[in-house]
Design an enzyme around this catalytic site. Structure first.
Site, mmCIF file in Angstrom:
data_model
loop_
_atom_site.group_PDB
_atom_site.id
_atom_site.type_symbol
_atom_site.label_atom_id
_atom_site.label_comp_id
_atom_site.label_asym_id
_atom_site.label_seq_id
_atom_site.Cartn_x
_atom_site.Cartn_y
_atom_site.Cartn_z
ATOM 1 N N GLY A 167 0.853 -1.177 0.000
ATOM 2 C CA GLY A 167 0.000 0.000 0.000
ATOM 3 C C GLY A 167 0.890 1.228 0.000
ATOM 4 O O GLY A 167 1.896 1.275 0.711
ATOM 5 N N CYS A 168 0.560 2.225 -0.808
ATOM 6 C CA CYS A 168 1.468 3.359 -0.989
ATOM 7 C C CYS A 168 1.693 4.135 0.307
ATOM 8 O O CYS A 168 2.830 4.482 0.648
ATOM 9 C CB CYS A 168 0.958 4.275 -2.088
ATOM 10 S SG CYS A 168 -0.751 4.846 -1.877
#
Length: 365
Positions: A167-168
């Site tokens: 997940g960024c």
């Protein structure tokens, strides 16, 4: 001969960014692109910036259409990947850019997601520091580095056939804090991260609160009060870095920029630790990393400096009055936050140079 590649979810932002980077990769050849609502259209009609791949026609996202390729990248909504990957067999390297295979804990999955928990795959953030005692891996730290930082998540990616891209927001915060946890210069409790994020991280699906008329000239927080799905992912990475448990207050804020994350993370300074020791921990963790860079003392990154690049830039300060370490991190959420991390990890898994097809140069202005 280049390895054949299929990209599922090719009409979205993450899928489009994967394709943009793959178009310049000398060892990978994109042969199949899949989608859902845009099946039958040319890729050029839905991703007009991808001129070199515009001739490809989008087909349905099915295991049959994805099978037979050397590499499959999945850029699908959360919950959609697991059913497909179960039918792909072991022949292909599969890289999932969704959340389905990120979390080791079924309890964490149940608390933050819906549906059945799936097996966790090798986590696609190669630079994460992991103490040898928890990693069971050989050292890749430079001579003279802090002894605790003797392994990286990279070692778990070598030869992997299943990879979970991060997940960024989660990887940005984990890269910000893990060196301090692994070296013991910060405490793992009372961590605080506030992130300015661009709306492209929410995907391409039409949502009223992400319309330009809603976000231009404004900033609004979301996922407030410990409910954001990236929290268990951050805590998992910090456990790997050596924290038996951690507490973090995590608040993302949508700001009017299409791409980018600027994360401000703070942590309590460990007793007796000085600013020089703090800086040494981050320097030693990332000194030889091609895509993660600690800026010189007194310098801090901007999101503008990383747009289009597979780069995470960090700035570091010690707030002596508050007894806290402050880390500012900037990434392009679609590159280092997602697509670039996926391709970087695939390079490692397949034995190619880690930097192949990726750049540290951003786009300006």
């Amino acid at each position: 001969m280049p390895l054949s590649v299929a990209v599922a979810g090719a009409s979205g932002y993450a899928g489009g960014e994967i394709l943009r980077l793959l178009s310049g990769h000398p060892e990978f050849e994109v042969r199949t692109v899949t989608a859902h609502s845009t099946v039958g259209q040319s890729l050029g009609s839905v991703q007009p910036h991808l001129r070199s791949l515009a001739h490809l026609v989008l087909v349905d996202t099915t295991p049959e259409n994805l099978a037979g390729h050397d590499i499959v990248f999945l850029a699908l909504p959360h919950g959609a990947s697991a059913a497909i990957t179960a039918e792909l067999g072991d022949a292909a390297l599969v890289v999932d850019c969704g959340a389905d295979h990120r979390l080791e804990s079924a309890e964490d999955w149940a608390a933050f997601y819906s549906g059945e928990h799936s097996e966790a795959w090798a986590y696609g953030v190669p630079e994460l520091p992991i103490p040898a005692v928890t990693a069971g891996l050989a050292s890749d730290a430079p001579d003279g580095a802090v002894s605790d930082l003797v392994a990286k998540q990279r070692g778990r990616l070598v030869g992997a056939r299943r990879i979970a891209a991060p997940g960024c927001n989660a990887s940005t915060v984990a890269l910000s804090l893990a060196p301090g946890i692994a070296s013991g210069v910060i405490l793992p409790t009372d961590l605080v991260s506030v992130l300015a994020v661009g709306p492209s991280g929410a995907g391409k699906t039409l949502k009223t609160h992400l319309l330009a008329s809603e976000i231009l000239g404004s900033a609004n927080a979301y996922g407030i009060g410990g409910v954001h799905r990236h929290i268990p992912e951050i805590q998992q990475a910090l456990r790997w870095a050596g924290a038996e448990s951690s507490t973090i207050s995590f608040t993302p804020v949508i700001v009017p920029m299409s791409r980018g994350i600027l994360a401000t993370s703070t942590a309590i300074l460990a007793p007796g630790v000085g600013a020089a020791e703090v800086r040494a921990a981050w320097e030693d963790a990332y000194v030889d990393e091609p895509f993660v860079e600690l800026l010189p003392d007194g310098q801090f990154p901007r999101t503008a400096d990383v747009i289009g690049a597979n780069t995470a830039l960090l700035g570091l300060a010690v707030d002596e009055a508050a007894g806290r370490v402050v880390v500012i991190a900037a990434v392009d959420n679609l590159v280092k936050g997602t697509a670039g991390a996926a391709i970087q990890s695939a390079n490692i898994a397949l034995g190619f140079p880690e930097t192949l097809g990726l750049t540290t140069n951003g786009v300006a202005p």
